[in-house]
Design a protein around this motif. Structure first.
Motif, PDB file in Angstrom:
ATOM      1  N   ARG B 119       0.823  -1.201   0.000  1.00  0.00           N
ATOM      2  CA  ARG B 119       0.000   0.000   0.000  1.00  0.00           C
ATOM      3  C   ARG B 119       0.863   1.260   0.000  1.00  0.00           C
ATOM      4  O   ARG B 119       0.565   2.238  -0.685  1.00  0.00           O
ATOM      5  CB  ARG B 119      -0.933  -0.011   1.222  1.00  0.00           C
ATOM      6  CG  ARG B 119      -1.819   1.211   1.245  1.00  0.00           C
ATOM      7  CD  ARG B 119      -2.942   1.127   2.260  1.00  0.00           C
ATOM      8  NE  ARG B 119      -3.746   2.329   2.139  1.00  0.00           N
ATOM      9  CZ  ARG B 119      -4.906   2.522   2.740  1.00  0.00           C
ATOM     10  NH1 ARG B 119      -5.405   1.567   3.494  1.00  0.00           N
ATOM     11  NH2 ARG B 119      -5.565   3.634   2.575  1.00  0.00           N
ATOM     12  N   ASP B 122       2.742   1.569  -3.401  1.00  0.00           N
ATOM     13  CA  ASP B 122       1.766   1.875  -4.462  1.00  0.00           C
ATOM     14  C   ASP B 122       1.216   3.288  -4.314  1.00  0.00           C
ATOM     15  O   ASP B 122       0.966   3.977  -5.307  1.00  0.00           O
ATOM     16  CB  ASP B 122       0.616   0.859  -4.437  1.00  0.00           C
ATOM     17  CG  ASP B 122       1.078  -0.542  -4.836  1.00  0.00           C
ATOM     18  OD1 ASP B 122       2.221  -0.693  -5.313  1.00  0.00           O
ATOM     19  OD2 ASP B 122       0.300  -1.502  -4.657  1.00  0.00           O
ATOM     20  N   GLU B 123       1.029   3.737  -3.079  1.00  0.00           N
ATOM     21  CA  GLU B 123       0.517   5.099  -2.896  1.00  0.00           C
ATOM     22  C   GLU B 123       1.582   6.132  -3.263  1.00  0.00           C
ATOM     23  O   GLU B 123       1.247   7.258  -3.663  1.00  0.00           O
ATOM     24  CB  GLU B 123       0.021   5.312  -1.458  1.00  0.00           C
ATOM     25  CG  GLU B 123      -0.844   6.565  -1.363  1.00  0.00           C
ATOM     26  CD  GLU B 123      -1.727   6.619  -0.131  1.00  0.00           C
ATOM     27  OE1 GLU B 123      -1.462   5.917   0.853  1.00  0.00           O
ATOM     28  OE2 GLU B 123      -2.711   7.397  -0.172  1.00  0.00           O
ATOM     29  N   GLU B 125       3.200   6.232  -5.856  1.00  0.00           N
ATOM     30  CA  GLU B 125       2.988   6.612  -7.261  1.00  0.00           C
ATOM     31  C   GLU B 125       2.227   7.934  -7.350  1.00  0.00           C
ATOM     32  O   GLU B 125       2.455   8.722  -8.268  1.00  0.00           O
ATOM     33  CB  GLU B 125       2.222   5.510  -7.996  1.00  0.00           C
ATOM     34  CG  GLU B 125       1.967   5.853  -9.457  1.00  0.00           C
ATOM     35  CD  GLU B 125       1.258   4.741 -10.215  1.00  0.00           C
ATOM     36  OE1 GLU B 125       1.014   3.662  -9.642  1.00  0.00           O
ATOM     37  OE2 GLU B 125       0.939   4.972 -11.400  1.00  0.00           O
ATOM     38  N   PHE B 126       1.348   8.160  -6.378  1.00  0.00           N
ATOM     39  CA  PHE B 126       0.503   9.362  -6.415  1.00  0.00           C
ATOM     40  C   PHE B 126       1.025  10.466  -5.487  1.00  0.00           C
ATOM     41  O   PHE B 126       0.923  11.641  -5.794  1.00  0.00           O
ATOM     42  CB  PHE B 126      -0.934   8.987  -6.026  1.00  0.00           C
ATOM     43  CG  PHE B 126      -1.482   7.923  -6.951  1.00  0.00           C
ATOM     44  CD1 PHE B 126      -1.932   8.261  -8.213  1.00  0.00           C
ATOM     45  CD2 PHE B 126      -1.471   6.589  -6.577  1.00  0.00           C
ATOM     46  CE1 PHE B 126      -2.380   7.292  -9.088  1.00  0.00           C
ATOM     47  CE2 PHE B 126      -1.920   5.605  -7.453  1.00  0.00           C
ATOM     48  CZ  PHE B 126      -2.378   5.955  -8.707  1.00  0.00           C
ATOM     49  N   TYR B 132       8.653   6.666  -5.966  1.00  0.00           N
ATOM     50  CA  TYR B 132       8.077   5.446  -6.558  1.00  0.00           C
ATOM     51  C   TYR B 132       8.969   4.944  -7.690  1.00  0.00           C
ATOM     52  O   TYR B 132       9.347   3.772  -7.745  1.00  0.00           O
ATOM     53  CB  TYR B 132       6.682   5.787  -7.083  1.00  0.00           C
ATOM     54  CG  TYR B 132       5.938   4.664  -7.763  1.00  0.00           C
ATOM     55  CD1 TYR B 132       5.386   3.630  -7.029  1.00  0.00           C
ATOM     56  CD2 TYR B 132       5.769   4.661  -9.142  1.00  0.00           C
ATOM     57  CE1 TYR B 132       4.676   2.610  -7.650  1.00  0.00           C
ATOM     58  CE2 TYR B 132       5.065   3.649  -9.776  1.00  0.00           C
ATOM     59  CZ  TYR B 132       4.520   2.625  -9.021  1.00  0.00           C
ATOM     60  OH  TYR B 132       3.825   1.627  -9.643  1.00  0.00           O
ATOM     61  N   ARG B 133       9.323   5.864  -8.565  1.00  0.00           N
ATOM     62  CA  ARG B 133      10.134   5.494  -9.712  1.00  0.00           C
ATOM     63  C   ARG B 133      11.529   5.036  -9.283  1.00  0.00           C
ATOM     64  O   ARG B 133      12.045   4.026  -9.768  1.00  0.00           O
ATOM     65  CB  ARG B 133      10.217   6.711 -10.642  1.00  0.00           C
ATOM     66  CG  ARG B 133      10.787   6.394 -11.965  1.00  0.00           C
ATOM     67  CD  ARG B 133      10.432   7.466 -12.973  1.00  0.00           C
ATOM     68  NE  ARG B 133      11.231   7.258 -14.160  1.00  0.00           N
ATOM     69  CZ  ARG B 133      10.862   7.653 -15.368  1.00  0.00           C
ATOM     70  NH1 ARG B 133       9.741   8.286 -15.563  1.00  0.00           N
ATOM     71  NH2 ARG B 133      11.629   7.409 -16.419  1.00  0.00           N
TER      72      ARG B 133
END
Lengths: 207, 207
Positions: B119, B122-123, B125-126, B132-133
């Motif tokens: 979670r 994945d969060e 990313e936003f 994230y990258r």
């Protein structure tokens, strides 16, 4: 589902009954893909979707009751489109390993044409967890079905396992992230060939 | 970064200089994992983190300037911990394919012990797209480095490609989603063995 958008109709959304209705619903879904893909769920709006679709607000409520509902419909639509692209490569004369190569190539191409798909599916984990889970569980189930068909025909190892399907799906998703979303300079066929050689022969130093 | 939490100190967060400081920062990061993992970024709060950590609010601001900053630090911390688990399985006597099996098993175990990791990453990313990258690019780079080492030693095919690393990372991430997060009944060693056999031999019907 943390947005309290009141739905003017409490009933579930209606399926279009006419060709014109189907086209309007399609336009709304495509507009939703652009709106959610560009702005994310929280900043996206129903009026933004109808503006992009060139439809009246009333048309939206003919087919959907809320922003949450069109988001879920969009995730379902993207799942279906990915499924259809993969289904298109299944052919009687194509063996199981080659089918997976063509399915990966089809997915990479689809992701290049619809770069918003990653953001939308990934946001579903938070906005609509059930659709997120269904998206991946059904995709894995389809891969597993393809693999089991190949095993029955003796094209691949007989002891096909659910973990094989999840491994292949994961490969495909991350190759798409790297080579369709973050950069798309490398030929789809090249990536599919390299990844597929692993499914065929493993990483062992053969020939 | 859409949360306007004002940071009382405009300077960047400080590194702890004492062992006690390191322990406090560690407690805050662990508390942040629980808080973000349970509530998600938007509903998580700095006071929720300090309450879980059992520290005063002032301690938080000794090490972090904002909710965004501790989130980024947490993603970085999780990346490091995944990296360390994989590094632990690298051993001179272990060949490249076996190393990937043990790295997968270590990741599946880590994900079972820290189910909030999906979670949170994945969060990112936003909430923090660059972290994230970086998380995935650095993980793929490490896999590629391991594979190239194996290729140099003649253990695996010589033409190792970046796409191999992304394929393996994707396998691992989705096997973790399926067999560590959504369900954790199947033995880690069993999943790692099944997936690793594909890297060794492909799906070809061999014995």
């Amino acid at each position: 589902m943390d947005t309290p958008h009141a739905a003017p109709r409490p009933s579930t959304a209606r399926k279009p009954r006419t060709e014109r209705g189907r086209q309007t619903r399609r336009r709304l879904i495509d507009a939703a893909a652009a709106e959610f893909g560009e702005k994310g769920f929280h900043d996206a709006s129903i009026s933004g979707i109808t503006q992009r679709a060139g439809t009246a607000l009333g048309s939206f409520y003919t087919y959907f009751t809320s922003k949450d509902e069109i988001f879920s419909a969009l995730v379902h639509d993207l799942s279906e489109r990915v499924r259809n692209r993969a289904a298109d490569v299944v052919a009687p004369e194509r063996n199981a390993v080659d089918t997976e190569r063509e399915a990966l190539a089809a997915f990479l191409t689809f992701a290049r044409e619809h770069k918003e798909i990653y953001r939308i599916i990934d946001e579903a984990e938070f906005v609509d967890p059930q659709s997120y889970r269904t998206h991946y569980e059904s995709a894995a189930a389809r891969i597993l079905q393809r693999l089991r068909g190949g095993a029955e025909r003796g094209e691949i190892r007989p002891d096909i396992d659910e973990a094989h399907a999840w491994a292949i799906m994961g490969m495909n998703v991350f190759l798409g992230l790297r080579y369709s979303i973050w950069s798309d300079e490398r030929a789809v066929e090249d990536i599919a060939r390299v990844a597929n050689a692993v499914l065929r022969d493993g990483l062992a130093p053969k020939d």
